[in-house]
Write a protein that holds these residues in place. Structure first.
Motif, PDB file in Angstrom:
ATOM      1  N   SER A 155      -3.141   4.107   8.941  1.00 46.44           N
ATOM      2  CA  SER A 155      -2.731   4.990  10.051  1.00 46.44           C
ATOM      3  C   SER A 155      -1.418   4.678  10.664  1.00 46.44           C
ATOM      4  O   SER A 155      -0.946   3.583  10.714  1.00 46.44           O
ATOM      5  CB  SER A 155      -3.829   4.832  11.334  1.00 46.44           C
ATOM      6  N   ALA A 181      -3.763  13.184   6.918  1.00 45.35           N
ATOM      7  CA  ALA A 181      -4.180  12.585   7.934  1.00 45.35           C
ATOM      8  C   ALA A 181      -5.057  13.088   9.077  1.00 45.35           C
ATOM      9  O   ALA A 181      -4.508  14.475   9.222  1.00 45.35           O
ATOM     10  CB  ALA A 181      -3.193  11.662   8.908  1.00 45.35           C
ATOM     11  N   LEU A 188     -11.925  -0.952   0.068  1.00 47.02           N
ATOM     12  CA  LEU A 188     -11.722   0.274   0.524  1.00 47.02           C
ATOM     13  C   LEU A 188     -10.674   0.263   1.534  1.00 47.02           C
ATOM     14  O   LEU A 188     -10.479  -0.591   2.452  1.00 47.02           O
ATOM     15  CB  LEU A 188     -12.956   0.709   1.511  1.00 47.02           C
ATOM     16  N   GLN A 238     -16.253   6.415   8.047  1.00 48.14           N
ATOM     17  CA  GLN A 238     -14.845   5.975   8.437  1.00 48.14           C
ATOM     18  C   GLN A 238     -14.765   5.729  10.208  1.00 48.14           C
ATOM     19  O   GLN A 238     -14.110   4.957  10.429  1.00 48.14           O
ATOM     20  CB  GLN A 238     -14.073   7.012   7.973  1.00 48.14           C
ATOM     21  N   LEU A 242      -7.848   2.213   4.055  1.00 49.02           N
ATOM     22  CA  LEU A 242      -7.349   3.392   4.986  1.00 49.02           C
ATOM     23  C   LEU A 242      -6.096   2.999   5.550  1.00 49.02           C
ATOM     24  O   LEU A 242      -5.760   1.722   5.714  1.00 49.02           O
ATOM     25  CB  LEU A 242      -8.421   3.680   6.112  1.00 49.02           C
ATOM     26  N   SER A 254     -11.418  10.689  12.428  1.00 47.65           N
ATOM     27  CA  SER A 254     -12.565  10.593  11.885  1.00 47.65           C
ATOM     28  C   SER A 254     -13.719  11.446  12.470  1.00 47.65           C
ATOM     29  O   SER A 254     -13.674  11.387  13.802  1.00 47.65           O
ATOM     30  CB  SER A 254     -12.831   8.853  11.804  1.00 47.65           C
ATOM     31  N   VAL A 260     -13.107   2.276  11.794  1.00 55.41           N
ATOM     32  CA  VAL A 260     -11.863   2.293  12.674  1.00 55.41           C
ATOM     33  C   VAL A 260     -12.145   2.488  14.057  1.00 55.41           C
ATOM     34  O   VAL A 260     -10.969   2.084  14.769  1.00 55.41           O
ATOM     35  CB  VAL A 260     -10.825   3.257  11.852  1.00 55.41           C
ATOM     36  N   CYS A 301       0.805  -1.022   0.015  1.00 48.74           N
ATOM     37  CA  CYS A 301      -0.012   0.131   0.220  1.00 48.74           C
ATOM     38  C   CYS A 301       0.839   1.286   0.009  1.00 48.74           C
ATOM     39  O   CYS A 301       1.968   1.282   0.515  1.00 48.74           O
ATOM     40  CB  CYS A 301      -1.084   0.082   1.300  1.00 48.74           C
ATOM     41  N   VAL A 337      -6.092   9.321  10.254  1.00 48.47           N
ATOM     42  CA  VAL A 337      -6.413   8.036   9.404  1.00 48.47           C
ATOM     43  C   VAL A 337      -6.278   8.920   7.897  1.00 48.47           C
ATOM     44  O   VAL A 337      -6.532  10.156   7.739  1.00 48.47           O
ATOM     45  CB  VAL A 337      -7.637   7.368   9.203  1.00 48.47           C
ATOM     46  N   ARG A 338      -5.434   8.230   6.982  1.00 46.01           N
ATOM     47  CA  ARG A 338      -5.219   8.696   5.638  1.00 46.01           C
ATOM     48  C   ARG A 338      -6.117   7.800   4.553  1.00 46.01           C
ATOM     49  O   ARG A 338      -6.104   6.363   4.845  1.00 46.01           O
ATOM     50  CB  ARG A 338      -3.900   8.724   5.097  1.00 46.01           C
ATOM     51  N   GLU A 339      -6.243   7.961   3.473  1.00 45.90           N
ATOM     52  CA  GLU A 339      -6.549   7.034   2.460  1.00 45.90           C
ATOM     53  C   GLU A 339      -5.110   6.345   1.844  1.00 45.90           C
ATOM     54  O   GLU A 339      -4.066   6.997   2.388  1.00 45.90           O
ATOM     55  CB  GLU A 339      -7.405   7.514   1.093  1.00 45.90           C
ATOM     56  N   PRO A 383       0.231   5.105   1.263  1.00 45.16           N
ATOM     57  CA  PRO A 383      -0.809   5.880   2.049  1.00 45.16           C
ATOM     58  C   PRO A 383      -0.677   7.548   1.204  1.00 45.16           C
ATOM     59  O   PRO A 383       0.576   7.838   0.557  1.00 45.16           O
ATOM     60  CB  PRO A 383      -0.032   6.171   3.316  1.00 45.16           C
TER      61      PRO A 383
END
Length: 252
Positions: free
Chosen positions: A237, A169, A233, A178, A235, A172, A182, A163, A207-209, A165
């Motif tokens: 962290s 960040a 999906l 989101q 996400l 939520s 989480v 992944c 949190v980031r995508e 990121p």
């Protein structure tokens, strides 16, 4: 049952319990991968006493690789290989009679055989010993997670994913999808027909995508779950510092 009451309290679990923790942990480099599944696929896999916690009428399955750091009981220091190891879990979201929304784990992998045995005994959780690795690129780069279950069965059960990121960040927003995925502070487990609930406390995740590539896994299938064809999906962290509180029986 699979209904999630609209008035379920999702803020109370985020508050710190008025008691002393039994353990401290630091969770780092968490990748949250989620897929939606029909309720009638997931609900039969839950123990009696738990209800699926749904969003938009759908069940959600998470695959979450990360790293544990500084794992130690209260009053004892962290000890090298016993305290630092990788984990991966397969989970869904539940509540107990319209309250205490939390996590039900179908499986948990850990790259520490001693931790696996202790967690199975103390927290009644379905841990498995696995060979695992996490490759970190320089800041802002990609991360590559790998896991291959060794014992106990079912095997084979493995995961490999990379992944990257992206974006800023942020915590939520309560009530958001989101936050539903989480911000989970209760966990449930079962042993000898009895249901147990544990609790953790930490600051909200930042949190980031994330962009995901090369996902290959059989952990969902090993838990009796079909993996949807669509991409997950994703996400990410960097992590949180966690206080762990004692396990309690859930009244029938």
């Amino acid at each position: 049952m699979s209904e999630s009451p609209s008035d379920i309290d999702r803020i109370a679990p985020t508050r710190r319990p008025d008691e002393r923790p039994v353990m401290y942990q630091r969770w780092r480099h968490l990748l949250f991968l989620h897929w939606s599944l029909p309720v009638d696929v997931v609900a039969p896999l839950l123990p009696k006493g738990l209800t699926l916690d749904t969003f938009d009428g759908r069940a959600w399955i998470g695959l979450v690789p990360f790293t544990m750091r500084g794992v130690r009981p209260r009053g004892l220091p962290a000890v090298g290989f016993l305290s630092d190891f990788h984990e991966t879990n397969v989970r869904t979201y539940v509540h107990a009679g319209g309250k205490d929304p939390g996590v039900w784990f179908f499986s948990l992998e850990a790259a520490n055989a001693i931790a696996v045995r202790l967690a199975r005994a103390w927290f009644k959780l379905p841990y498995h010993y696995a060979r695992m690795s996490l490759d970190l690129a320089p800041a802002g780069g990609s991360l590559a997670y790998r896991s291959e279950r060794r014992w106990p069965p079912p095997t084979p059960a493995s995961c490999a994913v990379r992944c990257t990121p992206r974006g800023p960040a942020a915590a939520s927003v309560p009530g958001s999808f989101q936050h539903f995925l989480v911000e989970r502070y209760f966990l449930y487990s079962q042993a000898h027909g009895e249901l147990f609930r544990g609790q953790v406390h930490h600051a909200p995740y930042q949190v980031r995508e994330a962009d995901v590539e090369g996902l290959e896994e059989t952990l969902l299938a090993a838990s009796g779950l079909p993996r949807p064809a669509e991409p997950p999906l994703a996400l990410f962290s960097e992590g949180v510092d966690v206080d762990v509180f004692r396990l309690r029986r859930v009244a029938p």
